[in-house]
Write an enzyme that holds these catalytic residues in place. Structure first.
Site, PDB file in Angstrom:
ATOM      1  CE  LYS A   1       3.435  -1.547   0.915  1.00 26.02           C
ATOM      2  NZ  LYS A   1       4.157  -1.685  -0.338  1.00 26.02           N
TER       3      LYS A   1
ATOM      4  CG  ASP B   1       1.678   0.723  -1.742  1.00 27.88           C
ATOM      5  OD1 ASP B   1       2.666   0.229  -2.643  1.00 27.88           O
ATOM      6  OD2 ASP B   1       0.688   0.193  -1.675  1.00 27.88           O
TER       7      ASP B   1
HETATM    8  P1  NAD Z   1      -1.733   4.362  -7.697  1.00 28.49           P
HETATM    9  O1  NAD Z   1      -2.635   4.636  -6.453  1.00 28.49           O
HETATM   10  O2  NAD Z   1      -0.844   5.410  -8.123  1.00 28.49           O
HETATM   11  O3  NAD Z   1      -2.732   3.613  -8.821  1.00 28.49           O
HETATM   12  C1  NAD Z   1      -3.609   2.508  -8.572  1.00 28.49           C
HETATM   13  C2  NAD Z   1      -4.344   2.267  -9.704  1.00 28.49           C
HETATM   14  O4  NAD Z   1      -5.057   1.218  -9.733  1.00 28.49           O
HETATM   15  C3  NAD Z   1      -5.508   3.614  -9.993  1.00 28.49           C
HETATM   16  O5  NAD Z   1      -5.203   3.788 -11.340  1.00 28.49           O
HETATM   17  C4  NAD Z   1      -6.429   3.091  -9.377  1.00 28.49           C
HETATM   18  O6  NAD Z   1      -7.627   3.682  -9.977  1.00 28.49           O
HETATM   19  C5  NAD Z   1      -6.590   1.787  -9.892  1.00 28.49           C
HETATM   20  N1  NAD Z   1      -7.376   0.676  -9.028  1.00 28.49           N
HETATM   21  C6  NAD Z   1      -8.089   0.819  -7.996  1.00 28.49           C
HETATM   22  N2  NAD Z   1      -8.729  -0.191  -7.675  1.00 28.49           N
HETATM   23  C7  NAD Z   1      -8.877  -0.867  -8.861  1.00 28.49           C
HETATM   24  C8  NAD Z   1      -9.752  -2.088  -9.143  1.00 28.49           C
HETATM   25  N3  NAD Z   1     -10.660  -2.553  -8.751  1.00 28.49           N
HETATM   26  N4  NAD Z   1      -9.403  -2.351 -10.339  1.00 28.49           N
HETATM   27  C9  NAD Z   1      -8.562  -1.796 -11.427  1.00 28.49           C
HETATM   28  N5  NAD Z   1      -7.927  -0.836 -11.340  1.00 28.49           N
HETATM   29  C10 NAD Z   1      -8.085  -0.281  -9.879  1.00 28.49           C
HETATM   30  O7  NAD Z   1      -0.814   2.957  -7.157  1.00 28.49           O
HETATM   31  P2  NAD Z   1       0.401   2.538  -7.518  1.00 28.49           P
HETATM   32  O8  NAD Z   1       1.568   3.237  -6.739  1.00 28.49           O
HETATM   33  O9  NAD Z   1       0.594   2.438  -8.935  1.00 28.49           O
HETATM   34  O10 NAD Z   1       0.316   1.109  -6.948  1.00 28.49           O
HETATM   35  C11 NAD Z   1      -0.312  -0.048  -7.804  1.00 28.49           C
HETATM   36  C12 NAD Z   1       0.231  -1.219  -7.227  1.00 28.49           C
HETATM   37  O11 NAD Z   1       1.820  -1.395  -7.403  1.00 28.49           O
HETATM   38  C13 NAD Z   1       0.094  -1.864  -5.726  1.00 28.49           C
HETATM   39  O12 NAD Z   1      -0.033  -2.886  -5.495  1.00 28.49           O
HETATM   40  C14 NAD Z   1       1.180  -1.277  -5.146  1.00 28.49           C
HETATM   41  O13 NAD Z   1       1.575  -1.977  -3.762  1.00 28.49           O
HETATM   42  C15 NAD Z   1       2.114  -1.624  -6.111  1.00 28.49           C
HETATM   43  N6  NAD Z   1       3.612  -1.073  -6.078  1.00 28.49           N
HETATM   44  C16 NAD Z   1       3.617   0.372  -6.310  1.00 28.49           C
HETATM   45  C17 NAD Z   1       4.856   0.913  -5.955  1.00 28.49           C
HETATM   46  C18 NAD Z   1       5.362   2.279  -6.464  1.00 28.49           C
HETATM   47  O14 NAD Z   1       6.505   2.748  -6.241  1.00 28.49           O
HETATM   48  N7  NAD Z   1       4.234   2.962  -6.450  1.00 28.49           N
HETATM   49  C19 NAD Z   1       6.158  -0.112  -5.926  1.00 28.49           C
HETATM   50  C20 NAD Z   1       5.786  -1.455  -5.919  1.00 28.49           C
HETATM   51  C21 NAD Z   1       4.667  -1.873  -6.026  1.00 28.49           C
END
Ligand code: NAD
Length: 426
Positions: free
Chosen positions: A116, A156
């Site tokens: 990461k 991410d």
């Molecule tokens: P992203 O940045 O696209 O979206 C994150 C979302 O969460 C946004 O809508 C943001 O406004 C919202 N957010 C931020 N702070 C918040 C809060 N305090 N309460 C509620 N919502 C809040 O990120 P993503 O890629 O969708 O990632 C989200 C999660 O999924 C993370 O934990 C990431 O590690 C995990 N993840 C992502 C992927 C991927 O392929 N993108 C894969 C596995 C896991």
């Protein structure tokens, strides 16, 4: 003794995230009777790079940013894991996320170890030029440890295909030739895979479908709440609504909206892309993120951040099924409370493994310079997710343990077997 809360990360509500990841690992190690030496090997991070680097700001000043890249384990293959940009990231958080990547890749049988990366910055206040300069300098700092056979970053939180394109270009400039396989989650025009953007949300929904069958929950007319409306949450909400699930609430960092009748997800998506937030959507009631987590609904998808379900709000959760789209959204204490309440939790390393699975497909396509149709990507993803779900569920039933412990035990065992087969050098 409770783990010490690291300074500077308001998102870590119940102590060190790496301590939480280690607690989960040790429970799995105990469940499979892992020998002490291997516990030490698999419990430690192999490489940790912390770098401070200068960036020219638009106003002519120079600012120094701090970034990290952690490779937790590379027994099964090159390290793989996303890069996040957030003002409060810590090395502790990156180590936990790297460890979870190792287990996630092993659980879905990908030939990867776990990594990461993160830069402490707020992309919302950086201009595009500043963001590009920061990304290119961070990529240059990482040059000594990343590469298609060494460590392959991906998007991410707050990073996307544009950021991946800059990393790919920076790495390629330094090599002197194009190296698309150095990152995944790239634009399709640069060797990205069709289906990658949707893969995490899609994979998460595949696991919801599988879990609903076990719970005899009819998804047509079931209700769901989704926390976080980004790459993972938005896609999960849309695909759930396409399956006939009434998505009654969604949220982002500025708050959420609720409608008992169900939200029109494509319309909310259009509103979010125009206004940057969901909570100003005119249909439905405004709710807080805490209220969303406690809504009466069948399915809850935490898809924002880690440590959102804690000892204080877990008793209020009313969903029967939780699919962890985010990494580490449930603290160890909250997990226990949810288990005692009989909530069926699909753990993060299973529920959100779709992203890294299609990243693996992207890497394979790049290395072969041979690209697949989207249907092929989605079908291969479905097969991998279903197999991982079935294996985890069967192991949990056999050992009478919950899915999180089962997923970790299966994954830790695979990495331990590979480590034993390789032997300890010299
Ligand atoms: P992203 O940045 O696209 O979206 C994150 C979302 O969460 C946004 O809508 C943001 O406004 C919202 N957010 C931020 N702070 C918040 C809060 N305090 N309460 C509620 N919502 C809040 O990120 P993503 O890629 O969708 O990632 C989200 C999660 O999924 C993370 O934990 C990431 O590690 C995990 N993840 C992502 C992927 C991927 O392929 N993108 C894969 C596995 C896991």
């Amino acid at each position: 003794m409770p783990a010490k809360k690291p300074a500077g990360n308001p998102r870590q509500k119940e102590g060190s995230l790496f301590a939480m990841a280690q607690q989960q690992f040790l429970a799995a190690a105990e469940a499979i009777g892992l020998e002490e030496g291997l516990r030490q090997v698999l419990g430690a991070c192999k490489r940790e790079l912390t770098t401070s680097f200068p960036v020219h700001m638009d106003d002519g000043s120079v600012r120094v940013f701090t970034g990290h890249r952690v490779q937790h384990n590379i027994a099964l293959g090159p390290a793989k894991g996303g890069i996040r940009y957030h003002p409060s990231v810590t090395l502790d958080e990156v180590k936990a996320l790297a460890m979870w990547m190792t287990w996630k890749c092993a659980l879905v049988n990908l030939p990867y170890g776990g990594a990461k990366g993160a830069v402490a910055c707020d992309p919302a206040v950086l201009s595009v030029t500043e963001l590009e300069d920061l990304t290119r300098r961070y990529a240059t700092e990482l040059f000594i440890i990343i590469g298609p056979t060494e460590d392959i970053p991906a998007p991410d939180l707050n990073t996307d295909s544009r950021v991946m394109a800059w990393i790919m270009d920076t790495y390629s400039m330094m090599k002197g030739y194009s190296v698309p396989a150095v990152v995944t989650g790239k634009p399709v025009s640069l060797g990205g895979s069709l289906g990658r953007y949707e893969a995490t949300g899609r994979g998460c929904v595949y696991t919801v479908v599988a879990a609903a069958k076990k719970l005899r929950l009819n998804l047509e007319g079931a209700t769901a709440a989704v926390q976080g409306f980004g790459q993972v949450g938005m896609v999960a909400a849309r695909l759930l609504s396409e399956l006939g699930v009434k998505v009654v609430a969604v949220s982002d960092s500025k708050g959420g909206i609720y409608s008992a009748k169900g939200l029109d997800i494509p319309a909310v998506m259009a509103h979010k892309s125009k206004s940057g937030q969901v909570s100003s959507w005119r249909m439905g009631d405004r709710i807080t993120n805490q209220e969303l987590l406690a809504l009466p609904c069948d399915i809850l998808v935490p898809a924002a951040f880690e440590q959102q379900l804690t000892a204080s709000n877990a008793p209020k959760v009313r969903a029967h099924l939780i699919a962890e789209g985010a990494n580490g959204p449930t603290t160890v204490e909250a997990h226990k409370i949810l288990g005692d309440k009989g909530v069926f939790v699909i753990p993060d390393i299973l529920a959100n493994a779709g992203g890294v699975t299609v990243s693996y497909f992207e890497w394979v396509q790049d290395l072969q310079s041979f690209f697949w149709e989207e249907e092929e990507v989605n079908e291969r993803l479905r097969r991998i997710m279903m197999r991982a779900f079935d294996e985890t569920y069967a192991f949990a039933q056999k050992r009478k343990i919950d899915l999180r412990l089962a997923a970790h035990a299966l994954a830790v065992n695979r990495v331990a077997e590979a480590t034993k087969a390789r032997g300890i050098y010299p």
